[in-house]
Scaffold this motif. Structure first.
Motif, PDB file in Angstrom:
ATOM      1  N   LEU A 106       0.991  -1.471   0.327  1.00  9.27           N
ATOM      2  CA  LEU A 106       0.233  -0.197  -0.245  1.00  9.27           C
ATOM      3  C   LEU A 106       0.666   1.236  -0.010  1.00  9.27           C
ATOM      4  O   LEU A 106       1.785   1.906   1.212  1.00  9.27           O
ATOM      5  N   VAL A 107       0.223   2.242  -0.441  1.00  4.58           N
ATOM      6  CA  VAL A 107       0.962   3.712  -1.219  1.00  4.58           C
ATOM      7  C   VAL A 107       0.409   4.740  -0.610  1.00  4.58           C
ATOM      8  O   VAL A 107      -1.239   4.296  -0.841  1.00  4.58           O
ATOM      9  N   ARG A 108       0.548   5.828  -0.786  1.00  2.00           N
ATOM     10  CA  ARG A 108      -0.074   6.595  -0.488  1.00  2.00           C
ATOM     11  C   ARG A 108      -0.825   7.775  -1.848  1.00  2.00           C
ATOM     12  O   ARG A 108      -0.184   7.351  -3.590  1.00  2.00           O
ATOM     13  N   ALA A 109      -1.621   7.888  -1.830  1.00  2.00           N
ATOM     14  CA  ALA A 109      -1.947   8.141  -3.574  1.00  2.00           C
ATOM     15  C   ALA A 109      -1.265   9.190  -4.511  1.00  2.00           C
ATOM     16  O   ALA A 109      -1.177   8.232  -5.636  1.00  2.00           O
ATOM     17  N   GLU A 110      -0.444  10.013  -3.724  1.00  4.16           N
ATOM     18  CA  GLU A 110      -0.022  10.892  -4.730  1.00  4.16           C
ATOM     19  C   GLU A 110       1.781  10.018  -4.756  1.00  4.16           C
ATOM     20  O   GLU A 110       2.314  10.453  -5.840  1.00  4.16           O
ATOM     21  N   SER A 111       2.054   8.751  -4.320  1.00  2.00           N
ATOM     22  CA  SER A 111       3.495   7.903  -4.441  1.00  2.00           C
ATOM     23  C   SER A 111       3.554   8.027  -6.047  1.00  2.00           C
ATOM     24  O   SER A 111       2.586   7.140  -6.751  1.00  2.00           O
ATOM     25  N   PRO A 112       5.114   8.038  -6.018  1.00  2.00           N
ATOM     26  CA  PRO A 112       5.630   7.459  -7.699  1.00  2.00           C
ATOM     27  C   PRO A 112       5.725   6.269  -7.878  1.00  2.00           C
ATOM     28  O   PRO A 112       5.111   6.076  -8.899  1.00  2.00           O
ATOM     29  N   VAL A 156       0.578  -1.651  11.377  1.00  2.00           N
ATOM     30  CA  VAL A 156       1.084  -0.972   9.651  1.00  2.00           C
ATOM     31  C   VAL A 156       0.657   0.009   9.842  1.00  2.00           C
ATOM     32  O   VAL A 156       1.923   0.970   9.303  1.00  2.00           O
ATOM     33  N   VAL A 157      -1.454   0.322   9.212  1.00  2.90           N
ATOM     34  CA  VAL A 157      -1.203   1.316   8.167  1.00  2.90           C
ATOM     35  C   VAL A 157      -0.714   2.785   9.222  1.00  2.90           C
ATOM     36  O   VAL A 157      -0.449   3.613   8.779  1.00  2.90           O
ATOM     37  N   PRO A 158      -1.317   2.763  10.398  1.00  9.10           N
ATOM     38  CA  PRO A 158      -1.107   4.214  11.780  1.00  9.10           C
ATOM     39  C   PRO A 158      -0.058   4.488  11.398  1.00  9.10           C
ATOM     40  O   PRO A 158       1.146   5.429  11.377  1.00  9.10           O
ATOM     41  N   ALA A 177      -9.282  -2.175   3.491  1.00 10.07           N
ATOM     42  CA  ALA A 177      -9.872  -1.960   4.803  1.00 10.07           C
ATOM     43  C   ALA A 177      -9.247  -0.660   5.201  1.00 10.07           C
ATOM     44  O   ALA A 177     -10.111   0.582   5.026  1.00 10.07           O
ATOM     45  N   ASP A 178      -8.173  -0.072   5.439  1.00 12.35           N
ATOM     46  CA  ASP A 178      -7.662   0.926   6.127  1.00 12.35           C
ATOM     47  C   ASP A 178      -7.772   2.249   4.886  1.00 12.35           C
ATOM     48  O   ASP A 178      -8.255   2.773   5.582  1.00 12.35           O
ATOM     49  N   ALA A 179      -7.345   1.183   3.113  1.00 15.27           N
ATOM     50  CA  ALA A 179      -7.343   2.694   2.544  1.00 15.27           C
ATOM     51  C   ALA A 179      -8.407   2.969   2.387  1.00 15.27           C
ATOM     52  O   ALA A 179      -8.970   4.509   1.829  1.00 15.27           O
ATOM     53  N   GLN A 180      -9.881   2.580   2.754  1.00 16.25           N
ATOM     54  CA  GLN A 180     -11.035   2.867   2.143  1.00 16.25           C
ATOM     55  C   GLN A 180     -11.783   3.252   3.365  1.00 16.25           C
ATOM     56  O   GLN A 180     -12.729   4.507   3.400  1.00 16.25           O
ATOM     57  N   ARG A 181     -11.649   3.263   4.930  1.00 13.98           N
ATOM     58  CA  ARG A 181     -11.650   4.359   5.800  1.00 13.98           C
ATOM     59  C   ARG A 181     -11.145   5.447   6.258  1.00 13.98           C
ATOM     60  O   ARG A 181     -11.306   6.326   6.400  1.00 13.98           O
ATOM     61  N   LEU A 182      -9.115   5.210   5.212  1.00 11.61           N
ATOM     62  CA  LEU A 182      -8.888   6.594   6.110  1.00 11.61           C
ATOM     63  C   LEU A 182      -8.808   7.551   4.685  1.00 11.61           C
ATOM     64  O   LEU A 182      -8.550   8.791   4.661  1.00 11.61           O
ATOM     65  N   GLY A 183      -8.703   7.522   3.441  1.00 17.40           N
ATOM     66  CA  GLY A 183      -8.836   7.686   2.186  1.00 17.40           C
ATOM     67  C   GLY A 183      -7.149   8.314   1.864  1.00 17.40           C
ATOM     68  O   GLY A 183      -6.540   8.271   2.306  1.00 17.40           O
ATOM     69  N   GLY A 184      -7.084   8.360   0.563  1.00 15.88           N
ATOM     70  CA  GLY A 184      -5.679   9.354  -0.515  1.00 15.88           C
ATOM     71  C   GLY A 184      -4.693   7.752  -0.288  1.00 15.88           C
ATOM     72  O   GLY A 184      -3.671   8.630   0.041  1.00 15.88           O
ATOM     73  N   LEU A 185      -5.117   7.424  -0.079  1.00 14.24           N
ATOM     74  CA  LEU A 185      -4.052   5.888  -0.744  1.00 14.24           C
ATOM     75  C   LEU A 185      -4.562   4.780  -1.196  1.00 14.24           C
ATOM     76  O   LEU A 185      -5.624   4.841  -1.710  1.00 14.24           O
TER      77      LEU A 185
END
Length: 245
Positions: A106-112, A156-158, A177-185
């Motif tokens: 998993l990465v941030r949405a803006e990750s290259p 891990v994600v926190p 689940a973490d990506a959907q809950r937090l957004g931007g991932l």
């Protein structure tokens, strides 16, 4: 399953069956939100095996895979539920897997980063749960990226977000689940490994005990018990392992 007295003694030296349960993998175990009691596929299998032995079951519950492994390796539990790994196999005899689970990044949405192959580069920090299957696997496989260990798989994600690391690694469903809950991932496409989840017992219990546990797992797969448990607990994304896998 009818076991001779010697095998019953091998599994229950304390007079009952102690099953090590890892709550760090939500696909296999968690707590009932209403009662707080452990529930999940691994608990169902532990109960079924105790019933076959005709003994009382004691759940020895841990928050991380590393603690669960140590309990069985140190004979503070008689059976456990683990991702198969050579290092763990030094002290634990594994059955064939009963469930297959995908490990993803998993990465941030803006990750290259756009592909799994791009992760193992200098400057990338990969967060894993300490002692998890991902920790063990990536510690062997990653040559340039740096591994950062969170206290547990659910952390891990926190930890990834708080530390500013470039990548998080773990169970696909947990990361989704973490990506959907937090957004931007976002998850990188595909998977970097397939986790073979198996039962296991201390190697010191002998080859006959390991073989009996393996036979039990194969029967639970063939009978539909494992598939039924996955469905009963609403688990998606995990599949029943093929016979003899």
């Amino acid at each position: 399953m009818h076991l001779p007295a010697s095998l019953l003694q091998a599994f229950t030296p304390q007079g009952h069956l102690r099953a090590s349960i890892n709550l760090g993998n939500p696909i296999l175990a968690g707590r009932d939100p209403a009662t707080g009691e452990p529930r999940g596929v691994s608990i169902d299998l532990a109960r079924a095996f105790a019933q076959r032995l005709g003994v009382v079951l004691e759940l020895v519950v841990f928050d991380t895979a590393g603690q669960s492994v140590e309990a069985v390796a140190g004979e503070r539990a008689d059976i456990g539920f683990f991702a198969v790994d050579p290092k763990r196999g030094e002290h634990i005899a594994f059955t064939p897997p009963y469930v297959l689970i995908e490990g993803c990044y998993l990465v941030r949405a803006e990750s290259p980063l756009a592909a799994n192959e791009e992760v193992d580069r200098a400057g990338n920090r990969v967060v894993v749960g300490q002692g998890s299957a991902y920790d063990l696997f990536l510690s062997r496989e990653l040559k340039a990226a740096q591994i950062v260990r969170a206290p547990s798989s659910p952390a891990v994600v926190p930890h990834f977000l708080a530390s500013g690391a470039e990548v998080a690694a773990g169970v696909k469903q947990q990361l989704q689940a973490d990506a959907q809950r937090l957004g931007g991932l976002r998850l990188l496409p595909g998977r970097f490994m397939v986790i073979r989840q198996a039962m296991g017992c201390p190697r010191s219990r002998g080859e006959a005990a390991a073989a009996a546990l393996a036979d039990f797992v194969e029967e639970m797969k063939a009978s539909g018990f494992v598939a039924g448990a996955l469905q009963r607990h609403g688990i998606e994304g995990a599949s029943v392992a093929p016979a003899g896998a």
